[in-house]
Design a protein around this motif. Structure first.
Motif, short mmCIF file in Angstrom:
data_model
loop_
_atom_site.label_atom_id
_atom_site.label_comp_id
_atom_site.label_asym_id
_atom_site.label_seq_id
_atom_site.Cartn_x
_atom_site.Cartn_y
_atom_site.Cartn_z
N GLY A 174 0.84 -1.21 0.00
CA GLY A 174 0.00 0.00 0.00
C GLY A 174 0.86 1.23 0.00
N ALA A 230 0.10 7.23 3.67
CA ALA A 230 0.62 6.65 4.92
C ALA A 230 1.69 5.59 4.63
CB ALA A 230 -0.53 6.06 5.74
N ASP A 276 2.28 -2.05 -4.57
CA ASP A 276 0.96 -1.43 -4.72
C ASP A 276 0.31 -1.93 -6.01
OD1 ASP A 276 -1.32 0.50 -5.06
OD2 ASP A 276 -0.38 1.46 -3.34
N ALA A 277 -1.03 -2.01 -5.94
CA ALA A 277 -1.78 -2.46 -7.11
C ALA A 277 -1.69 -1.44 -8.25
CB ALA A 277 -3.24 -2.66 -6.70
N ARG A 278 -1.35 -0.19 -7.91
CA ARG A 278 -1.28 0.86 -8.95
C ARG A 278 -0.08 1.75 -8.69
NH1 ARG A 278 -3.60 5.95 -6.36
NH2 ARG A 278 -2.80 5.38 -4.35
N VAL A 328 -7.25 17.22 1.66
CA VAL A 328 -7.34 16.97 3.10
C VAL A 328 -6.56 18.03 3.87
CG1 VAL A 328 -7.70 14.46 3.01
CG2 VAL A 328 -5.38 15.35 2.97
N ALA A 329 -6.95 18.19 5.13
CA ALA A 329 -6.25 19.12 6.02
C ALA A 329 -5.06 18.38 6.64
CB ALA A 329 -7.20 19.59 7.12
N TRP A 333 -0.71 -9.40 -5.76
CA TRP A 333 -0.19 -10.53 -5.00
C TRP A 333 -1.33 -11.52 -4.76
CZ3 TRP A 333 -2.42 -11.03 -0.13
CH2 TRP A 333 -3.05 -9.88 0.38
N ASP A 371 -5.41 3.91 7.12
CA ASP A 371 -6.82 3.50 7.10
C ASP A 371 -6.98 2.00 7.33
OD1 ASP A 371 -7.56 6.11 6.67
OD2 ASP A 371 -8.82 5.68 4.93
N GLY A 425 -11.14 16.25 10.34
CA GLY A 425 -10.03 16.20 9.39
C GLY A 425 -8.79 15.52 9.96
N GLY A 466 -8.19 11.77 9.68
CA GLY A 466 -7.88 10.41 9.22
C GLY A 466 -6.45 10.20 8.75
N LEU A 467 -6.03 11.01 7.78
CA LEU A 467 -4.67 10.83 7.26
C LEU A 467 -3.63 11.29 8.27
CD1 LEU A 467 -2.77 10.00 5.06
CD2 LEU A 467 -3.10 12.21 3.97
N ASN A 468 -3.98 12.32 9.05
CA ASN A 468 -3.04 12.76 10.09
C ASN A 468 -2.74 11.60 11.05
OD1 ASN A 468 -2.56 15.60 9.45
ND2 ASN A 468 -4.75 15.83 9.75
C1 LIG Z 1 -14.71 13.19 2.92
C2 LIG Z 1 -13.39 12.90 3.56
C3 LIG Z 1 -12.62 13.94 4.03
C4 LIG Z 1 -11.39 13.68 4.66
N1 LIG Z 1 -10.68 14.73 5.13
C5 LIG Z 1 -9.52 14.51 5.78
C6 LIG Z 1 -8.75 15.59 6.30
O1 LIG Z 1 -9.11 16.76 6.17
N2 LIG Z 1 -7.57 15.29 6.95
C7 LIG Z 1 -7.14 14.01 7.11
O2 LIG Z 1 -6.09 13.81 7.73
N3 LIG Z 1 -7.85 12.97 6.60
C8 LIG Z 1 -9.01 13.17 5.95
N4 LIG Z 1 -9.71 12.12 5.42
C9 LIG Z 1 -9.17 10.75 5.56
C10 LIG Z 1 -8.09 10.44 4.51
O3 LIG Z 1 -8.58 10.68 3.22
C11 LIG Z 1 -7.63 8.97 4.65
O4 LIG Z 1 -7.40 8.68 6.01
C12 LIG Z 1 -6.33 8.71 3.88
O5 LIG Z 1 -6.45 9.12 2.55
C13 LIG Z 1 -5.95 7.22 3.94
O6 LIG Z 1 -4.62 7.05 3.47
P1 LIG Z 1 -3.92 5.61 3.50
O7 LIG Z 1 -2.58 5.80 2.89
O8 LIG Z 1 -4.02 5.01 4.86
O9 LIG Z 1 -4.84 4.69 2.59
P2 LIG Z 1 -5.19 4.78 1.03
O10 LIG Z 1 -5.07 6.16 0.52
O11 LIG Z 1 -6.51 4.09 0.87
O12 LIG Z 1 -4.04 3.93 0.32
C14 LIG Z 1 -4.07 2.53 0.26
C15 LIG Z 1 -3.13 2.07 -0.83
O13 LIG Z 1 -3.11 0.64 -0.83
C16 LIG Z 1 -3.21 0.16 -2.16
N5 LIG Z 1 -3.85 -1.16 -2.09
C17 LIG Z 1 -5.08 -1.46 -1.63
N6 LIG Z 1 -5.28 -2.79 -1.70
C18 LIG Z 1 -4.14 -3.33 -2.20
C19 LIG Z 1 -3.75 -4.65 -2.50
N7 LIG Z 1 -4.56 -5.70 -2.28
N8 LIG Z 1 -2.51 -4.85 -3.02
C20 LIG Z 1 -1.67 -3.80 -3.23
N9 LIG Z 1 -2.00 -2.53 -2.95
C21 LIG Z 1 -3.22 -2.30 -2.45
C22 LIG Z 1 -4.05 1.20 -2.88
O14 LIG Z 1 -3.81 1.16 -4.29
C23 LIG Z 1 -3.56 2.50 -2.23
O15 LIG Z 1 -2.45 3.04 -2.90
C24 LIG Z 1 -10.94 12.35 4.79
C25 LIG Z 1 -11.71 11.29 4.31
C26 LIG Z 1 -12.93 11.56 3.70
C27 LIG Z 1 -13.76 10.40 3.19
#
Ligand SMILES: Cc1cc2nc3c(=O)[nH]c(=O)nc-3n(C[C@H](O)[C@H](O)[C@H](O)COP(=O)(O)OP(=O)(O)OC[C@H]3O[C@@H](n4cnc5c(N)ncnc54)[C@H](O)[C@@H]3O)c2cc1C
Length: 401
Positions: free
Chosen positions: A12, A16, A35-37, A53-54, A135, A288, A298, A300-302
């Protein structure tokens, strides 16, 4: 085909996971990122990705330590120095300068951060990227992890980081249960134009339907996030521009004047998830994959970036053998922090949904108290900015050691 050895495999490469991979490589570990992409980001002038996102000051430091922040284009970042939150007739206001900060945060496009982090990863000798890659099998042994790719290659390592998002396949295969709350709410997101340009205000009102936020975009527009019952959000998504503007202007009184234009609208379903544990054997969850929270604060990503920085910090002590002790520490640290923040956000969302607007009055009363109690405000700002004493060292100081 060959078996390739690494110290850590990260599955992933969202923000994060990519940040975690870069920080692990700086710890002199050989890292495979799968990563898948491959993220793609094609910035167009005057157009912003809807996924903005913030980002808190603490998260900015983590992104900078991972080599990503420096590669973001300044024209695509909007900082905010003022924040106002309203519930019923009361409100609470924050100014960065009052708390010794230059900014309270930045609004950034997710694809821009991914692109910057991947550029940084491309330059790291210790990182091998497998993307796009699929995978088909994971073997979680007592001492090693094996990940079999569909192209016949097998990756082997002592630790596997699952950063594969909210519906993490790795979390499921490792048998880690989650608690889930389906809010029957959607977040309506869209860029909007207001009568006055937004030059650095993050504004939120708890409306009768749910929290409505206006966050600054670099060109003076704002990005809205309006969480509300799903059927209402879907109806507003497809309403005519005139009907949409009439409705939203009935619910917002931000000091930017009326909303006079709206771009493309999206309505995203909202689910809170919490993994019951953050590691099993040699698999560890972050971002996530570990939890999702309601977007009203705001965070989630933080939280995901704090996971990455915390994991790297606790792993400093891990040279060889079992990382169980370090992962226990990671789990304790991040679960208590995630429960406090995620649980607090959840409680506010439930409170303001109470019938008759009572919850909003109660929240407003809380703002009144917070306005008068300076230490409470200071503690709130430090935590929301990811720079309090519970934050990992990288977020507090930006230094690796
Ligand atoms: C409306 C909304 C507003 C938000 N606002 C905020 C904000 O203001 N501030 C904030 O901090 N957060 C915010 N968030 C939350 C934030 O968007 C997420 O927490 C964050 O984008 C998650 O990042 P991540 O890297 O954990 O996961 P993801 O971005 O989901 O990345 C997962 C990665 O894993 C890869 N993957 C998935 N499955 C596989 C697999 N089987 N094999 C290989 N690769 C795979 C995907 O391709 C992707 O690249 C908001 C969310 C929403 C819905």
């Amino acid at each position: 085909m060959a078996t390739l050895d690494f110290d850590v495999i990260v599955v992933g490469g969202g923000v994060a996971g990519a940040a975690c991979a870069a920080l692990l490589a700086q710890q002199q570990r050989r890292v495979a990122l799968v990563d898948a992409r491959r993220p793609s980001f094609r910035p167009a002038e005057g157009r912003f990705d809807p996924r903005v996102v913030a980002i808190s000051p603490g998260s900015r430091r983590v992104l900078a330590a991972a080599g990503g922040w420096q590669l973001l284009s300044a024209e695509r970042l909007a900082s905010y120095r003022r924040m106002a939150v309203h519930a019923a007739a009361l409100s609470v206001h924050f100014n960065a300068a009052d708390h010794g900060l230059l900014e309270l945060g930045w609004i950034v496009e997710i694809p821009a951060m991914e692109d910057a982090l991947w550029q940084s990863l491309d330059g790291l000798e210790r990182v091998t990227i497998f993307a796009p890659a699929a995978w088909e099998r994971v073997d979680l042994g007592a001492e090693t992890v094996r990940l079999s790719l569909t192209d016949g290659q097998t990756l082997r390592s002592a630790l596997l980081v699952a950063a594969d998002g909210a519906r993490s396949r790795l979390r499921r295969l490792a048998g880690v249960a989650t608690d889930e709350w389906h809010y029957n709410q959607r977040a309506l997101i869209a860029p909007v134009r207001t009568e006055q340009a937004n030059t650095g205000l993050a504004w939120q009102r708890f409306t009768e339907h749910g929290p409505l936020a206006l966050l600054p975009l670099p060109d003076g527009r704002s990005s809205i996030v309006w969480s509300q019952p799903s059927d209402r959000a879907l109806a507003l998504q497809t309403a005519s521009e005139g009907d949409f503007l009439a409705d939203i202007n009935n619910h917002q009184d931000a000091p930017l004047g009326a909303i006079i234009g709206v771009g493309q609208r999206h309505a995203l379903p909202l689910v809170r998830r919490r993994a019951r544990r953050l590691f099993r054997d040699r698999l560890v969850l972050l971002g996530d994959a570990a939890r999702t929270v309601h977007p009203l604060a705001g965070q989630g990503l933080n939280l995901g970036l704090m996971d990455a920085a915390t994991l790297v910090e606790v792993l400093e002590a891990w040279k060889s053998g079992s990382p169980a002790q370090e992962l226990e520490r990671y789990q304790r640290w991040r679960q208590s922090n995630g429960t406090l923040i995620g649980g607090g956000i959840h409680a506010i969302n439930e409170l303001v949904r109470a019938p008759g607007g009572l919850g909003r009055h109660a929240l407003g009363a809380g703002f009144g108290i917070a306005t008068r109690l300076w230490p409470l405000r200071e503690a709130f700002v430090q935590r929301a900015c990811g720079i309090d004493s519970d934050s990992p060292r990288l977020a507090r100081s930006g230094c690796a050691a």
